[in-house]
Design a protein around this motif. Structure first.
Motif, PDB file in Angstrom:
ATOM      1  N   MET A   1       0.739  -1.144  -0.303  1.00 55.99           N
ATOM      2  CA  MET A   1       0.056   0.077  -0.133  1.00 55.99           C
ATOM      3  C   MET A   1       0.642   1.129   0.173  1.00 55.99           C
ATOM      4  O   MET A   1       1.937   1.872   0.850  1.00 55.99           O
ATOM      5  CB  MET A   1      -0.787  -0.072   0.863  1.00 55.99           C
ATOM      6  CG  MET A   1      -2.044   1.470   1.101  1.00 55.99           C
ATOM      7  SD  MET A   1      -2.706   1.357   2.648  1.00 55.99           S
ATOM      8  CE  MET A   1      -3.550  -0.212   2.591  1.00 55.99           C
ATOM      9  N   SER A   2       0.602   2.501  -0.388  1.00 62.40           N
ATOM     10  CA  SER A   2       0.740   3.430  -1.140  1.00 62.40           C
ATOM     11  C   SER A   2       1.309   4.340   0.696  1.00 62.40           C
ATOM     12  O   SER A   2       0.147   3.979   1.223  1.00 62.40           O
ATOM     13  CB  SER A   2       0.593   4.001  -2.256  1.00 62.40           C
ATOM     14  OG  SER A   2      -0.299   5.149  -2.211  1.00 62.40           O
ATOM     15  N   ASN A   3       2.329   4.990   0.450  1.00 62.10           N
ATOM     16  CA  ASN A   3       1.988   5.863   1.692  1.00 62.10           C
ATOM     17  C   ASN A   3       0.547   7.243   2.000  1.00 62.10           C
ATOM     18  O   ASN A   3       0.077   7.238   2.202  1.00 62.10           O
ATOM     19  CB  ASN A   3       2.978   7.036   1.803  1.00 62.10           C
ATOM     20  CG  ASN A   3       4.027   6.057   1.649  1.00 62.10           C
ATOM     21  OD1 ASN A   3       4.430   5.061   2.363  1.00 62.10           O
ATOM     22  ND2 ASN A   3       5.541   6.840   1.716  1.00 62.10           N
ATOM     23  N   ASN A   4       0.782   7.099  -0.030  1.00 63.75           N
ATOM     24  CA  ASN A   4      -0.555   8.287  -0.037  1.00 63.75           C
ATOM     25  C   ASN A   4      -2.135   7.749   0.268  1.00 63.75           C
ATOM     26  O   ASN A   4      -2.459   8.215   1.382  1.00 63.75           O
ATOM     27  CB  ASN A   4      -1.346   8.879  -1.476  1.00 63.75           C
ATOM     28  CG  ASN A   4      -0.064  10.171  -1.350  1.00 63.75           C
ATOM     29  OD1 ASN A   4       0.830  10.581  -1.220  1.00 63.75           O
ATOM     30  ND2 ASN A   4       0.313  10.583  -3.118  1.00 63.75           N
ATOM     31  N   ILE A   5      -1.986   6.296   0.403  1.00 66.98           N
ATOM     32  CA  ILE A   5      -2.948   5.478   0.674  1.00 66.98           C
ATOM     33  C   ILE A   5      -2.734   5.195   1.704  1.00 66.98           C
ATOM     34  O   ILE A   5      -4.662   5.736   2.562  1.00 66.98           O
ATOM     35  CB  ILE A   5      -3.087   4.384   0.258  1.00 66.98           C
ATOM     36  CG1 ILE A   5      -3.513   4.164  -2.066  1.00 66.98           C
ATOM     37  CG2 ILE A   5      -4.353   2.954   0.404  1.00 66.98           C
ATOM     38  CD1 ILE A   5      -3.616   3.128  -2.489  1.00 66.98           C
ATOM     39  N   GLN A   6      -2.404   4.404   2.461  1.00 64.97           N
ATOM     40  CA  GLN A   6      -2.172   5.133   4.283  1.00 64.97           C
ATOM     41  C   GLN A   6      -2.373   6.597   5.197  1.00 64.97           C
ATOM     42  O   GLN A   6      -3.266   6.355   5.624  1.00 64.97           O
ATOM     43  CB  GLN A   6      -1.035   4.809   4.640  1.00 64.97           C
ATOM     44  CG  GLN A   6      -0.354   2.947   4.225  1.00 64.97           C
ATOM     45  CD  GLN A   6       0.900   2.974   4.793  1.00 64.97           C
ATOM     46  OE1 GLN A   6       1.655   3.524   4.206  1.00 64.97           O
ATOM     47  NE2 GLN A   6       1.340   1.378   4.399  1.00 64.97           N
ATOM     48  N   ASN A   7      -2.145   7.352   4.220  1.00 69.23           N
ATOM     49  CA  ASN A   7      -2.171   8.831   4.423  1.00 69.23           C
ATOM     50  C   ASN A   7      -3.642   9.377   4.119  1.00 69.23           C
ATOM     51  O   ASN A   7      -3.919   9.862   5.170  1.00 69.23           O
ATOM     52  CB  ASN A   7      -0.880   9.870   3.912  1.00 69.23           C
ATOM     53  CG  ASN A   7      -0.158   9.656   4.648  1.00 69.23           C
ATOM     54  OD1 ASN A   7       0.330   9.401   5.386  1.00 69.23           O
ATOM     55  ND2 ASN A   7       0.902  10.122   3.998  1.00 69.23           N
TER      56      ASN A   7
END
Length: 255
Positions: A1-7
């Motif tokens: 999972m990408s950082n942007n999705i996590q954020n």
């Protein structure tokens, strides 16, 4: 999972936790809000988090599907804000060059009973395969223009594998036969579903989300349509239709 999705998921989870410090860290100060019920800016978002934290019933958030396209993340979510009832939503977040969440669009509706084929607004395939994003975007963009905008209705059958697809709209059954029956029922009732303008088509793998403006049953609405593509055909469809308010808490517009 990408950082942007996590954020993005972490930001909406602050509605549950009440963590205003985390929300502040994730948001750009000049955060642009398109939800018509809320003021724009990071401070307004923080105020909403604080308000929900003080409610007697805790808010719940469930992310069903999560995708990323360039600087945007789009999520398919199920919310229950302070015990007010389940709502299904699509959320789009734009990230700036510093990795902060700079802009947000969404569409929400009350979670309904299963449709005539027994499907709900949130069940079905949740993750994409490693497909060509641009091929998916092109297919869905063409379908939206040809069929939803009504520019080339004679191409309808070409977008489906022998007329088969899975439908999650609350009032429509599976397959082209279900779609045809629903449209005929609307026509008989003198109700129109009109797509006037499509603003975004976001894609990852074999999923694409189209954001459009138009009219449904005489109401000015936003259409958010999520499609799953399989072997060059549309295989599954989810949507949320929301009325566009005449007056809003911000001046940024719905789109």
């Amino acid at each position: 999972m990408s950082n942007n999705i996590q954020n993005a998921k972490a930001l909406i989870n602050t509605f549950v936790t009440g963590d205003t410090q985390l929300a502040r860290e994730l948001l750009a100060q000049n955060y642009i809000q398109h939800n018509q019920a809320y003021a724009t800016g990071a401070d307004a978002f923080i105020a909403a988090v604080e308000g929900l934290a003080q409610a007697p019933v805790q808010t719940t958030v469930q992310t069903i599907r999560a995708f990323e396209d360039g600087d945007k993340v789009f999520l398919h979510n199920l919310y229950n804000f302070a015990g007010s009832g389940d709502q299904v939503a699509f959320d789009i977040f734009r990230f700036n060059e510093d990795g902060k969440i700079a802009e947000h669009w969404d569409n929400l509706d009350v979670l309904a009973e299963a449709n005539p084929s027994g499907r709900t607004q949130i069940d079905g395939v949740t993750e994409g395969t490693s497909s060509d994003r641009e091929a998916t975007r092109a297919l869905v963009t063409n379908f939206v223009q040809d069929i939803l905008h009504g520019k080339n209705m004679e191409k309808l059958n070409s977008y489906f594998n022998q007329g088969k697809y899975l439908q999650h709209n609350t009032g429509i059954a599976d397959d082209l036969s279900g779609l045809g029956a629903a449209l005929a029922e609307l026509a008989d009732a003198g109700l129109a579903m009109v797509y006037d303008k499509t603003y975004q088509v976001l894609a990852q793998d074999d999923f694409a989300l189209a954001v459009s403006e138009g009219e449904f049953a005489g109401r000015h609405v936003a259409f958010y349509d999520l499609f799953r593509v399989e072997n060059g055909f549309i295989a599954e469809h989810w949507d949320v239709i929301q009325d566009i308010a005449d007056q809003a808490a911000n001046d940024n517009g719905k789109f």
